[in-house]
Design a protein around this motif. Structure first.
Motif, PDB file in Angstrom:
ATOM      1  N   LEU A  44       0.844  -1.194   0.000  1.00 19.95           N
ATOM      2  CA  LEU A  44       0.000   0.000   0.000  1.00 19.95           C
ATOM      3  C   LEU A  44       0.880   1.245   0.000  1.00 19.95           C
ATOM      4  CD1 LEU A  44      -2.809   1.290   0.145  1.00 19.95           C
ATOM      5  CD2 LEU A  44      -2.688   1.093   2.645  1.00 19.95           C
ATOM      6  N   GLY A  45       0.760   2.049  -1.055  1.00 21.68           N
ATOM      7  CA  GLY A  45       1.525   3.279  -1.164  1.00 21.68           C
ATOM      8  C   GLY A  45       0.805   4.445  -0.530  1.00 21.68           C
ATOM      9  N   THR A  46       1.584   5.416  -0.048  1.00 21.61           N
ATOM     10  CA  THR A  46       1.012   6.530   0.715  1.00 21.61           C
ATOM     11  C   THR A  46       1.512   7.885   0.217  1.00 21.61           C
ATOM     12  OG1 THR A  46       2.798   6.452   2.354  1.00 21.61           O
ATOM     13  CG2 THR A  46       0.883   5.040   2.765  1.00 21.61           C
ATOM     14  N   MET A  47       1.824   7.983  -1.064  1.00 25.02           N
ATOM     15  CA  MET A  47       2.402   9.216  -1.591  1.00 25.02           C
ATOM     16  C   MET A  47       1.490  10.427  -1.405  1.00 25.02           C
ATOM     17  SD  MET A  47       4.085   9.897  -5.354  1.00 25.02           S
ATOM     18  CE  MET A  47       2.583   9.543  -6.257  1.00 25.02           C
ATOM     19  N   THR A  48       0.179  10.215  -1.446  1.00 24.50           N
ATOM     20  CA  THR A  48      -0.760  11.337  -1.346  1.00 24.50           C
ATOM     21  C   THR A  48      -1.305  11.541   0.068  1.00 24.50           C
ATOM     22  OG1 THR A  48      -2.690   9.962  -1.884  1.00 24.50           O
ATOM     23  CG2 THR A  48      -1.479  10.940  -3.728  1.00 24.50           C
ATOM     24  N   TRP A  49      -0.922  10.677   1.000  1.00 25.95           N
ATOM     25  CA  TRP A  49      -1.450  10.800   2.358  1.00 25.95           C
ATOM     26  C   TRP A  49      -0.925  12.078   3.016  1.00 25.95           C
ATOM     27  CZ3 TRP A  49      -1.774   5.538   5.386  1.00 25.95           C
ATOM     28  CH2 TRP A  49      -2.557   4.640   4.643  1.00 25.95           C
ATOM     29  N   GLY A  50      -1.837  12.777   3.672  1.00 27.88           N
ATOM     30  CA  GLY A  50      -1.466  14.034   4.309  1.00 27.88           C
ATOM     31  C   GLY A  50      -1.634  15.235   3.400  1.00 27.88           C
ATOM     32  N   THR A  68      -5.094  12.857   0.534  1.00 27.65           N
ATOM     33  CA  THR A  68      -5.780  11.831   1.324  1.00 27.65           C
ATOM     34  C   THR A  68      -5.745  12.244   2.789  1.00 27.65           C
ATOM     35  OG1 THR A  68      -5.041  10.124  -0.240  1.00 27.65           O
ATOM     36  CG2 THR A  68      -5.855   9.379   1.904  1.00 27.65           C
ATOM     37  N   ASP A  69      -6.936  12.510   3.362  1.00 30.98           N
ATOM     38  CA  ASP A  69      -6.978  12.995   4.739  1.00 30.98           C
ATOM     39  C   ASP A  69      -6.950  11.839   5.733  1.00 30.98           C
ATOM     40  OD1 ASP A  69      -9.569  11.924   4.844  1.00 30.98           O
ATOM     41  OD2 ASP A  69     -10.555  13.861   4.570  1.00 30.98           O
ATOM     42  N   THR A  70      -7.001  12.177   7.011  1.00 30.97           N
ATOM     43  CA  THR A  70      -6.852  11.179   8.061  1.00 30.97           C
ATOM     44  C   THR A  70      -7.937  10.115   8.015  1.00 30.97           C
ATOM     45  OG1 THR A  70      -5.798  12.815   9.502  1.00 30.97           O
ATOM     46  CG2 THR A  70      -6.675  10.834  10.559  1.00 30.97           C
ATOM     47  N   GLN A 108      -8.521   3.216   4.423  1.00 31.16           N
ATOM     48  CA  GLN A 108      -7.700   2.433   3.502  1.00 31.16           C
ATOM     49  C   GLN A 108      -6.798   1.453   4.255  1.00 31.16           C
ATOM     50  OE1 GLN A 108      -5.600   4.420   0.363  1.00 31.16           O
ATOM     51  NE2 GLN A 108      -7.213   5.928   0.026  1.00 31.16           N
ATOM     52  N   LEU A 109      -6.151   1.948   5.287  1.00 32.19           N
ATOM     53  CA  LEU A 109      -5.225   1.089   6.020  1.00 32.19           C
ATOM     54  C   LEU A 109      -5.969  -0.066   6.693  1.00 32.19           C
ATOM     55  CD1 LEU A 109      -2.314   0.590   6.812  1.00 32.19           C
ATOM     56  CD2 LEU A 109      -2.644   2.082   8.796  1.00 32.19           C
ATOM     57  N   THR A 110      -7.134   0.204   7.237  1.00 30.53           N
ATOM     58  CA  THR A 110      -7.930  -0.844   7.873  1.00 30.53           C
ATOM     59  C   THR A 110      -8.341  -1.904   6.860  1.00 30.53           C
ATOM     60  OG1 THR A 110      -8.768   0.702   9.539  1.00 30.53           O
ATOM     61  CG2 THR A 110     -10.026  -1.310   9.180  1.00 30.53           C
ATOM     62  N   ALA A 111      -8.818  -1.456   5.682  1.00 27.14           N
ATOM     63  CA  ALA A 111      -9.216  -2.405   4.640  1.00 27.14           C
ATOM     64  C   ALA A 111      -8.039  -3.239   4.170  1.00 27.14           C
ATOM     65  CB  ALA A 111      -9.840  -1.648   3.462  1.00 27.14           C
ATOM     66  N   PHE A 112      -6.894  -2.599   4.045  1.00 26.74           N
ATOM     67  CA  PHE A 112      -5.688  -3.287   3.577  1.00 26.74           C
ATOM     68  C   PHE A 112      -5.263  -4.372   4.572  1.00 26.74           C
ATOM     69  CE2 PHE A 112      -0.911  -3.278   3.241  1.00 26.74           C
ATOM     70  CZ  PHE A 112      -0.824  -3.826   1.964  1.00 26.74           C
ATOM     71  N   VAL A 113      -5.207  -4.029   5.846  1.00 31.23           N
ATOM     72  CA  VAL A 113      -4.795  -4.990   6.867  1.00 31.23           C
ATOM     73  C   VAL A 113      -5.834  -6.102   7.000  1.00 31.23           C
ATOM     74  CG1 VAL A 113      -4.318  -5.287   9.337  1.00 31.23           C
ATOM     75  CG2 VAL A 113      -3.339  -3.350   8.098  1.00 31.23           C
ATOM     76  N   ASP A 114      -7.109  -5.758   6.940  1.00 24.40           N
ATOM     77  CA  ASP A 114      -8.168  -6.768   7.032  1.00 24.40           C
ATOM     78  C   ASP A 114      -8.063  -7.786   5.895  1.00 24.40           C
ATOM     79  OD1 ASP A 114      -9.160  -5.613   9.307  1.00 24.40           O
ATOM     80  OD2 ASP A 114     -10.862  -4.640   8.340  1.00 24.40           O
ATOM     81  N   ILE A 152       3.464  -1.819  -5.573  1.00 26.34           N
ATOM     82  CA  ILE A 152       2.990  -0.805  -4.622  1.00 26.34           C
ATOM     83  C   ILE A 152       1.819  -0.078  -5.252  1.00 26.34           C
ATOM     84  CG2 ILE A 152       3.635   1.197  -3.235  1.00 26.34           C
ATOM     85  CD1 ILE A 152       5.226  -1.339  -2.580  1.00 26.34           C
ATOM     86  N   ILE A 153       0.658  -0.224  -4.663  1.00 25.63           N
ATOM     87  CA  ILE A 153      -0.547   0.388  -5.224  1.00 25.63           C
ATOM     88  C   ILE A 153      -0.984   1.583  -4.378  1.00 25.63           C
ATOM     89  CG2 ILE A 153      -1.371  -1.612  -6.510  1.00 25.63           C
ATOM     90  CD1 ILE A 153      -2.954  -0.970  -3.187  1.00 25.63           C
ATOM     91  N   GLY A 154      -1.540   2.571  -5.043  1.00 29.01           N
ATOM     92  CA  GLY A 154      -2.088   3.732  -4.355  1.00 29.01           C
ATOM     93  C   GLY A 154      -3.524   3.922  -4.782  1.00 29.01           C
ATOM     94  N   ALA A 155      -4.373   4.279  -3.858  1.00 33.54           N
ATOM     95  CA  ALA A 155      -5.790   4.456  -4.163  1.00 33.54           C
ATOM     96  C   ALA A 155      -6.246   5.835  -3.720  1.00 33.54           C
ATOM     97  CB  ALA A 155      -6.626   3.386  -3.463  1.00 33.54           C
ATOM     98  N   ARG A 156      -7.191   6.396  -4.463  1.00 37.45           N
ATOM     99  CA  ARG A 156      -7.734   7.702  -4.101  1.00 37.45           C
ATOM    100  C   ARG A 156      -8.757   7.581  -2.977  1.00 37.45           C
ATOM    101  NH1 ARG A 156     -11.984  10.309  -6.077  1.00 37.45           N
ATOM    102  NH2 ARG A 156     -12.230   8.746  -7.702  1.00 37.45           N
ATOM    103  N   THR A 157      -9.516   6.462  -2.983  1.00 32.54           N
ATOM    104  CA  THR A 157     -10.548   6.246  -1.964  1.00 32.54           C
ATOM    105  C   THR A 157     -10.476   4.810  -1.459  1.00 32.54           C
ATOM    106  OG1 THR A 157     -12.241   5.465  -3.516  1.00 32.54           O
ATOM    107  CG2 THR A 157     -12.062   7.862  -3.187  1.00 32.54           C
ATOM    108  N   SER A 158     -11.094   4.567  -0.306  1.00 31.55           N
ATOM    109  CA  SER A 158     -11.122   3.210   0.235  1.00 31.55           C
ATOM    110  C   SER A 158     -11.946   2.292  -0.654  1.00 31.55           C
ATOM    111  CB  SER A 158     -11.671   3.221   1.666  1.00 31.55           C
ATOM    112  OG  SER A 158     -12.946   3.850   1.708  1.00 31.55           O
ATOM    113  N   GLY A 159     -12.991   2.823  -1.303  1.00 34.59           N
ATOM    114  CA  GLY A 159     -13.780   2.028  -2.237  1.00 34.59           C
ATOM    115  C   GLY A 159     -12.929   1.571  -3.407  1.00 34.59           C
ATOM    116  N   GLN A 160     -12.105   2.474  -3.910  1.00 34.66           N
ATOM    117  CA  GLN A 160     -11.193   2.119  -4.997  1.00 34.66           C
ATOM    118  C   GLN A 160     -10.200   1.063  -4.538  1.00 34.66           C
ATOM    119  OE1 GLN A 160      -7.962   4.889  -6.449  1.00 34.66           O
ATOM    120  NE2 GLN A 160      -9.389   5.107  -8.164  1.00 34.66           N
TER     121      GLN A 160
END
Length: 312
Positions: free
Chosen positions: A18-24, A27-29, A35-41, A278-286
């Motif tokens: 899971l990439g985080t280039m846009t986090w902060g 991509t807000d908190t 996203q992180l919860t879905a990824f770990v789950d 390494i994938i990056g997503a704009r939304t958790s749905g994506q």
């Protein structure tokens, strides 16, 4: 999610990162937490960041999520250094070790699992850069060392140097751009990585988002290509050569009853030497749509057809 060994090391990671280039920034908190919860789950473990992502805000946000959302031990945290805030390269021992300490402070951890020079710095002797990796690992601030955006000869030189003397931190990974729209690394980087026992971590495995098919009829207003800070990043893959490959991916997707994204990601995920795109997503749905790719293995005839249409 299946796990793979990173190079010849003992470290295993999920076969998607899971990439985080846009986090902060983009991509807000709340969205990052989802996203992180879905990824770990889904069984994901590899979380990739860098000290310059969103001017340090990515690491700060990850630090918050490690305290409030996901336990640190559930993740394999990878970060990078060697690009200064003004965009220059600095892989000197002084800069790298200072940057690592700053990353640890922002992340709120005492170590990262994988630490990588973000780029090759021609102004710094490679052995000096590598000595910083040795110090990071021997001091416990990093568990493993990798490199990022190294050419094949740079990777071969680095891995050989690290193997030449007992006690040096071996290079276990190389992070490079790799997708159906960018296959140049197959000529030299991939063979060098395979020979050295180094795992390949592709960044932008969806061709900077173009292989998702979202740009087939234009530039959507909510896409990265429509933002001022990503437009130039995406533009090189919007030409006619790329369009032909994208249409082939879409045709394969229609035949399989899956998304173009799933086809493109499955192709790169299962290429020789690849450990985890390494994938990056704009939304958790994506992101959830991306994670469904775990269930897909491309038939060999489709892989062959995509190889032909995108041949380098």
């Amino acid at each position: 999610m299946k796990q793979r060994r990173l190079g010849r090391s003992g470290l295993t990671v999920s076969r998607l990162g899971l990439g985080t280039m846009t986090w902060g920034r983009d991509t807000d908190t709340g969205e990052a937490a989802a996203q992180l919860t879905a990824f770990v789950d889904a069984g994901g473990t590899l979380l990739d960041t860098a000290d310059v992502y969103s001017e340090g805000q990515s690491e700060l946000l990850i630090g918050h999520l490690l305290r409030e959302v996901v336990p640190r031990d559930d993740l394999v945290i990878a970060t990078k250094a060697a690009i200064t805030p003004d965009g220059h390269y600095d892989a000197s021992r002084r800069h790298l070790l200072g940057a690592l300490d700053a990353s640890l402070d922002r992340l709120g951890v005492d170590h990262v699992d994988l630490w990588q020079p973000h780029v090759y710095d021609p102004a710094t002797p490679l052995e000096e850069t590598l000595s910083a990796l040795d110090e990071a690992v021997s001091s416990g601030r990093a568990r493993y060392a990798g490199v990022s955006n190294y050419a094949a000869w740079q990777l071969a030189k680095a891995t050989t140097w690290q193997r030449s003397w007992p006690g040096r931190a071996p290079i276990v990974s190389t992070q490079v751009e790799y997708s159906l729209l960018h296959r140049e690394i197959e000529r030299d980087v991939v063979p060098a990585a395979l020979d050295a026992g180094v795992g390949v971590l592709p960044w932008s495995p969806l061709g900077r988002g173009v292989l998702s098919g979202k740009y087939r009829t234009g530039i959507p207003a909510d896409s990265r290509a429509a933002t001022p800070h990503f437009a130039e990043f995406v533009q090189p893959y919007l030409g006619e050569d790329s369009r032909r490959i994208v249409e082939s991916v879409a045709t394969a997707a229609d035949g399989l009853g899956v998304s173009p994204l799933a086809v493109a990601l499955s192709w790169v995920r299962d290429q020789p030497g690849v450990v985890a795109p390494i994938i990056g997503a704009r939304t958790s749905g994506q992101l959830l749509g991306i994670l469904e790719t775990e269930q897909l293995t491309l038939p060999q005839e489709i892989r062959d057809a995509l190889d032909d249409v995108s041949d380098v």
